[in-house]
Design an enzyme around this catalytic site. Sequence first.
Site, PDB file in Angstrom:
ATOM      1  N   HIS A 150      41.229  39.890  48.252  1.00  0.00           N
ATOM      2  CA  HIS A 150      40.746  41.119  48.882  1.00  0.00           C
ATOM      3  C   HIS A 150      41.869  41.901  49.565  1.00  0.00           C
ATOM      4  CE1 HIS A 150      37.633  43.820  49.651  1.00  0.00           C
ATOM      5  NE2 HIS A 150      36.759  43.059  50.262  1.00  0.00           N
ATOM      6  N   ASP A 182      40.242  45.854  45.921  1.00  0.00           N
ATOM      7  CA  ASP A 182      39.073  46.313  46.666  1.00  0.00           C
ATOM      8  C   ASP A 182      37.801  45.895  45.943  1.00  0.00           C
ATOM      9  OD1 ASP A 182      40.713  47.513  48.540  1.00  0.00           O
ATOM     10  OD2 ASP A 182      40.734  49.439  47.475  1.00  0.00           O
TER      11      ASP A 182
END
Length: 425
Positions: free
Chosen positions: A396, A400
Amino acid sequence: MGEFIIKMPDVGEGVAEAELVEWHVKPGDPVREDMVLAAVMTDKATVEIPSPVTGTVLWLGAEIGDTVAVKSPLLRIQVAGEGGEVAAAPVPEAVTIDTTDEQSPPAKVESPPSVEVKTPVQPAPVARAVVQSPADKPLASPAVRLRAQESGIDLRQVPGTGPAGRITHDDLDQFLARGAQPSVTPAGLAMKTAVEEIKVTGLRRRISEKMVLATSRIPHITYVEEIDVTDLEDLRTTMNASRKPDQTKLTILPFLMRAIVKAVAEQPGVNATFDDDAGIISRHGAVHIGIATQTPAGLTVPVVRHAEARNIWNCATELVRLADAARTGSALREELSGSTITITSLGAMGGIATTPIINHPEVAIVGVNKIMTRPMWDGSQFIPRKMMNLSSSFDHRVVDGWDAAAFVQRLKVLLETPALIFIES
């Protein structure tokens, strides 16, 4: 007679130390020239250490799991004539594994000490009650045993204060006075108290280190999507039925590999590696797909290189070749490193959903779950369809949630309409 000291050899490629993973000898064992004495593991390979001399083992310089520095004393052998020392020459690499790039801890090899042996002072005996192990037969007289049986008392639960832990009538009285409930173990059943301790070494240690590295550094986001693979399975069955004798039987993985190639062309951020120490993301044009493979020694990840340049049959052939090499321990170093994205699959044991751990330093991994026939609504009725979930994890910090979802949704379209996999852009 003389003593011959064998030192940890230089295994090449700038490796300064290696982990001792196996001894083939112990002190007192006779050895002959070229006999394998030990095995050590570097970041990428397991290497066997042969004996350059014939003699008898006097001393071992490390324990299984220790990290040994190059040129440190490894063992001493008594030989006829004058002794000496040598850094043993390892045989060519026979087994290679996938490991972390992190360095091992400093070596802990100790030189053979000169020890003065002293007899330790024994402490004075202390009278104490002895609790019988459930696996032991309690020590007690026939009268005590009969009384315990009539009272429904398990003698293994009674502390004995007599000689060698023998249980007396007084011990039974004290046991009953404490309000102990009678305990009767059903015939054929017994409590088990054994504990097996297994030292984490070799490939299992490397796997452990890599999992800790991945989970401690990478904030995972996992995205699960169901895929209707009915048409894909029909196509796969048809292609296998008409394949040539020299063509490898197709599983679902070659189709997924080709789908990944197409999907990363639109989402290049998931076909990447992240050097978080340097703060550099490397997006790769080549698609080197790692295939998580279970072997007798543990999990390894052989790499199908340049999947973007392979057709589906070639992907299948290379996948089978690498998996076999990994399971037999004959894979080369370069075949077990350098992946840019990984597939993990447990086949029929794949479960409904998983949370795969990213193969550091990659930023994405695609998990394949098992195929199940389920009733699906087509707008007017329920019909049987073959459904499979993809469980995919992403770094992450780099990927995204929107981009992760877009990547998986593109895989979904390609797998549900498999003809698109064969259309060249």
